[in-house]
Structures are given as C-alpha cells and as structure tokens.
Design a protein around this motif. Structure first.
Motif, mmCIF file in Angstrom:
data_model
loop_
_atom_site.group_PDB
_atom_site.id
_atom_site.type_symbol
_atom_site.label_atom_id
_atom_site.label_comp_id
_atom_site.label_asym_id
_atom_site.label_seq_id
_atom_site.Cartn_x
_atom_site.Cartn_y
_atom_site.Cartn_z
ATOM 1 N N MET A 52 26.085 21.725 -2.707
ATOM 2 C CA MET A 52 25.880 22.429 -4.053
ATOM 3 C C MET A 52 26.941 23.621 -4.147
ATOM 4 S SD MET A 52 21.902 22.385 -4.596
ATOM 5 C CE MET A 52 21.075 20.826 -4.711
ATOM 6 N N VAL A 84 27.575 25.546 -8.066
ATOM 7 C CA VAL A 84 26.188 25.590 -8.310
ATOM 8 C C VAL A 84 25.663 27.137 -8.230
ATOM 9 C CG1 VAL A 84 23.607 24.947 -7.967
ATOM 10 C CG2 VAL A 84 25.402 23.271 -7.755
ATOM 11 N N ASP A 96 22.459 27.823 -13.709
ATOM 12 C CA ASP A 96 22.546 26.384 -13.790
ATOM 13 C C ASP A 96 21.317 25.312 -13.376
ATOM 14 O OD1 ASP A 96 25.313 26.442 -14.149
ATOM 15 O OD2 ASP A 96 25.806 26.855 -11.844
ATOM 16 N N GLU A 97 21.418 24.175 -13.655
ATOM 17 C CA GLU A 97 20.285 23.259 -13.451
ATOM 18 C C GLU A 97 21.123 22.282 -12.540
ATOM 19 O OE1 GLU A 97 17.386 23.755 -17.078
ATOM 20 O OE2 GLU A 97 18.679 22.013 -17.039
ATOM 21 N N VAL A 98 19.997 21.912 -11.563
ATOM 22 C CA VAL A 98 20.540 20.568 -10.726
ATOM 23 C C VAL A 98 19.414 19.609 -10.754
ATOM 24 C CG1 VAL A 98 20.738 19.846 -8.354
ATOM 25 C CG2 VAL A 98 21.638 22.041 -9.143
ATOM 26 N N CYS A 118 17.033 16.844 -9.263
ATOM 27 C CA CYS A 118 16.643 16.448 -8.173
ATOM 28 C C CYS A 118 15.509 15.396 -8.439
ATOM 29 C CB CYS A 118 16.269 17.524 -7.317
ATOM 30 S SG CYS A 118 17.125 18.900 -7.290
ATOM 31 N N CYS A 165 15.837 19.846 -2.843
ATOM 32 C CA CYS A 165 16.019 20.564 -3.864
ATOM 33 C C CYS A 165 16.034 22.118 -3.658
ATOM 34 C CB CYS A 165 14.545 20.362 -4.784
ATOM 35 S SG CYS A 165 12.847 20.477 -4.078
ATOM 36 N N ALA A 207 19.131 24.447 -4.153
ATOM 37 C CA ALA A 207 19.277 24.760 -5.609
ATOM 38 C C ALA A 207 18.928 26.252 -6.041
ATOM 39 C CB ALA A 207 18.878 23.689 -6.585
ATOM 40 N N PRO A 260 15.886 23.714 -10.124
ATOM 41 C CA PRO A 260 15.718 22.105 -10.092
ATOM 42 C C PRO A 260 15.242 21.489 -11.364
ATOM 43 C CG PRO A 260 14.743 23.472 -7.971
ATOM 44 C CD PRO A 260 14.840 24.225 -9.270
ATOM 45 N N PRO A 268 23.681 19.478 -16.536
ATOM 46 C CA PRO A 268 23.215 19.806 -15.010
ATOM 47 C C PRO A 268 24.472 19.713 -13.995
ATOM 48 C CG PRO A 268 21.899 18.251 -15.987
ATOM 49 C CD PRO A 268 23.057 18.300 -16.814
ATOM 50 N N LYS A 269 24.697 20.498 -13.114
ATOM 51 C CA LYS A 269 25.600 20.728 -12.234
ATOM 52 C C LYS A 269 25.772 19.626 -11.096
ATOM 53 C CE LYS A 269 28.218 24.060 -11.776
ATOM 54 N NZ LYS A 269 29.394 24.535 -12.225
ATOM 55 N N ALA A 270 24.886 18.869 -11.002
ATOM 56 C CA ALA A 270 24.779 17.950 -9.922
ATOM 57 C C ALA A 270 23.336 16.987 -10.106
ATOM 58 C CB ALA A 270 24.932 18.542 -8.405
#
Length: 390
Positions: free
Chosen positions: A66, A71, A75-77, A79, A88, A91, A98, A130-132
């Motif tokens: 991340m 990240v 940001d949002e990830v 999961c 998670c 993040a 998350p 989202p970043k990932a």
C-alpha cells in the motif's frame, strides 16, 4: 492422546543446517546470505518473472504494498470483508479508509459483482477511485481472479493479492499472488511453510523490489551517514529466520500433497452427509493448497437469514462440535468473522449481502497441517458425525 492442532509447524530437518551457517558466519541480523537465497527460491516458486522481498510478516508485506501504491490520508482501499484483519489494517496505518466487499458463495472470496458496485458507488460518492483492491484467497481456495483483474484493469485500480493462506495454490496453472501488482505471502507458524514468523511481498520487477527494500530498511538514503527523506519501516527478515525458510522450501511439495490428501479424506467422508458440507474448490482450473479444511453445518438454525446489523456469533451446532472436538484434545475454530461486523470497523463502508455473515455463523476449520495423521482425521470425522446425529 497427543493434542491435534489445526496446522502445527513441521520441520524438514534441513533448517538447522542453514541456521548453523548463519551463526557460524555471525550473520544473525536482518539481511544476509540466507535472505538472498530464500528470496531467489521464492521467486522460482512463484514464477512469472516476479521478484520477491522477504519481510518480517505478511502484514508488513500488505503495508509496504500500500505504501508503494501511495495510499495515504483521505484515500479508500477496497478490502475483502471475509478475512483476517491483517488484510485491511494497513490501510488504517496509512490514514486511509477500508471499503469492505462481501463474498460470493462458491469460493467464499471477493464477489466481483459487489466489487464493481463498490467501485462505481465510491467514485460517485467521493469523486475519485479507490487506491487499491485487496482480494484474499480464503483457506487456500483461489478467488475468481480473472473477473477481479478485468474490473481492476478497466477502472485502472492496482490489485494487491493477499495470498497469505494460499501459498502454493494455483489458478489455471499459475501461482496465486502473481496476477496483481503485488502479492502477499505469509510464513507465520501455522502457514504452509514457516520462518517462525515472517512473510514476503511479490513484486512485478527489480525496480519495485528495490523500492520495497528501501522502505523496509527505514528508508535510509545512500549516504555514509543516516539520512531520511521519507518515512520507512524496520520490516526486513532476519538471516536466521530465512534459514528456517530455506529448510522449509525443501519440503513444500510434501506439505502440499499432505494438505490435499487430508482434504480428500474429509470431502469423501462427508460427501453423503445431509448436515455436514465440505467446502471444496468449485472449479477444475483451481488447485487449492487446502491450507485449512473447512466445513459448514446445514441446519435450520445455521441457515436462519441474516439481518443487517444483527450481532452474529457461531451457531449452536458449531459450538457443540468445537466442544466435542476439544474434549478429545482436537483443535478447531470458527471461520473468520467478517471485518465489516467488527466493532473497530463499524463505520466503514460495506457492500455485502449476508453471505459471509452466514458462513461465519455455520462454518468450522478442521485440523489439516502436516502433523495431522490419517488416524487424527478419522477421529475428527467420527466425532463430527456423532455430534450431528445427536
């Protein structure tokens, strides 16, 4: 009788040779010849021309993946909800939020349909992607990674495959953890191989590997003194632990064969049972390592519809089965409690439909490791069948 554990570490007998080399040469610190050799062995094992960095834990690997993807705060990830917290939590370490996505019922892994719903909704609500995306391979069974990667590529969102439970699992003949931008390996004491603790990050190329190593060694700049322009972490694996890993790699194929054979024994024993259902890979092109064999209990109580916001616990038959096994010195445990139901994540966005909540209520993990014998499996089977008869 000796206690039967879910997945107890099993030594090959070769570990001490590499540990002794570390002590004899005084390479008992992070980095060293064992680390380099272990990483090379993992790269050959993963294939696809991938590079690998050995680290202090699988959680560290998620965190560094991340970090490399940028990240950060705000940001949002995305999961997977049905998993362990290590997927998670990183993040949150980085100030991100998350966004949890539920599972489909065949593999118990991230549902591609809900994933697309989540991506579209987050873009609409926040104005950015989202970043990932972090899918997880639950108990070793691969996800529908082709579908997940199609969505990720279409929306240009990098994927971090959490393959911590799926070391050695294959999807269409390709090692899990090699489809996304990054892949996660774990060598915790209960995994397919162990380094006592530890993990690794699968990287796409040598340049990315160097970047990961930079962050893993406190982000120290190339100067004769300590200069830091970025925040780094103390995440490198020790040369002693890597020696254990090298010994473990000599028997990984034996471990894989054992787990798969144990899985076959459970599956055949419960094939005609109306209450106990074995969880097997749903597609022929999947080749799970069956890190842990899992079952669900199909009873009216266990299949009671889940209501959003309901407090969930394992149902009565799960608790009774665990108690019956424990009385005979046999370890078992419920499935992962979904992350979106955890108090610490009660306010996180979640795109779920009750599937993973239902499996948590009625599922159980069974002894599967390399120290589990055929007679142990037969005892487990007998106890569980007797339990459901009552």
């Amino acid at each position: 009788m000796d206690k039967v554990y879910l997945c107890l570490a099993h030594m090959s007998g070769n570990e001490m040779k590499y540990i002794k080399e570390a002590f004899d040469t005084n390479w008992v610190v992070p980095l060293g010849p064992n680390v380099n050799a272990f990483e090379e062995e993992l790269e050959r094992f993963a294939g696809q021309g991938k590079k690998v960095v050995a680290l202090a834990s699988g959680t560290a690997a998620v965190h560094l993946a991340m970090t490399c993807l940028g990240v950060g705060k705000g940001d949002e990830v995305i999961c997977q909800s049905f998993t362990f917290a290590a997927s998670c939590n990183p993040a949150v370490y980085l100030g991100a939020t998350p966004v949890f996505v539920g599972s489909e019922s065949k593999t118990w892994n991230m549902d591609p349909n809900k994933l697309e719903d989540a991506i579209k909704d987050r873009i609409q609500k926040t104005g950015k992607k989202p970043k990932a995306i972090v899918p997880v391979y639950m108990y070793g069974i691969p996800a529908y990674i082709d579908d997940i990667m199609e969505l990720a590529n279409r929306y240009e969102i990098p994927v971090i495959e959490d393959s911590a439970e799926a070391f050695g699992s294959l999807y269409k003949g390709r090692m899990t953890g090699t489809f996304g931008r990054f892949g996660i390996m774990s060598f915790n004491g209960n995994k397919m191989i162990t380094t006592s603790g530890g993990g690794a990050l699968i990287c796409p190329d040598e340049e990315t590997k160097r970047k990961v190593m930079f962050y893993a060694t406190q982000a120290r700049e190339n100067k004769p003194y300590y200069l830091h322009e970025e925040i780094g972490y103390n995440y490198r694996m020790s040369n002693v632990c890597a020696g254990i890993g090298r010994g473990q790699m000599t028997i990984i194929q034996d471990h894989l064969r054992h787990h798969r054979r144990i899985a076959k024994m459970y599956a055949e024993a419960f094939a005609d049972n109306e209450i106990i259902r074995y969880h097997a890979q749903p597609e022929e092109y999947m080749d799970s390592n069956y890190w842990l064999s899992t079952i669900t209990f199909e009873t009216p109580e266990s299949n009671t519809p889940y209501s959003a916001g309901e407090e969930i616990e394992p149902c009565g038959i799960v608790n009774e089965a665990m108690a019956a096994l424990s009385d005979q010195g046999i370890e078992s445990r419920p499935l992962w409690r979904p992350m979106h139901t955890q108090p610490v994540y009660r306010d996180a966005p979640a795109y779920v439909d009750g599937t993973c909540e239902r499996f948590f209520k009625k599922g159980l993990c069974l002894p599967s490791g390399p120290c589990v014998t055929d007679s142990d499996v037969e005892r487990v089977i007998t106890i569980l069948k007797d339990c459901v008869k009552k």
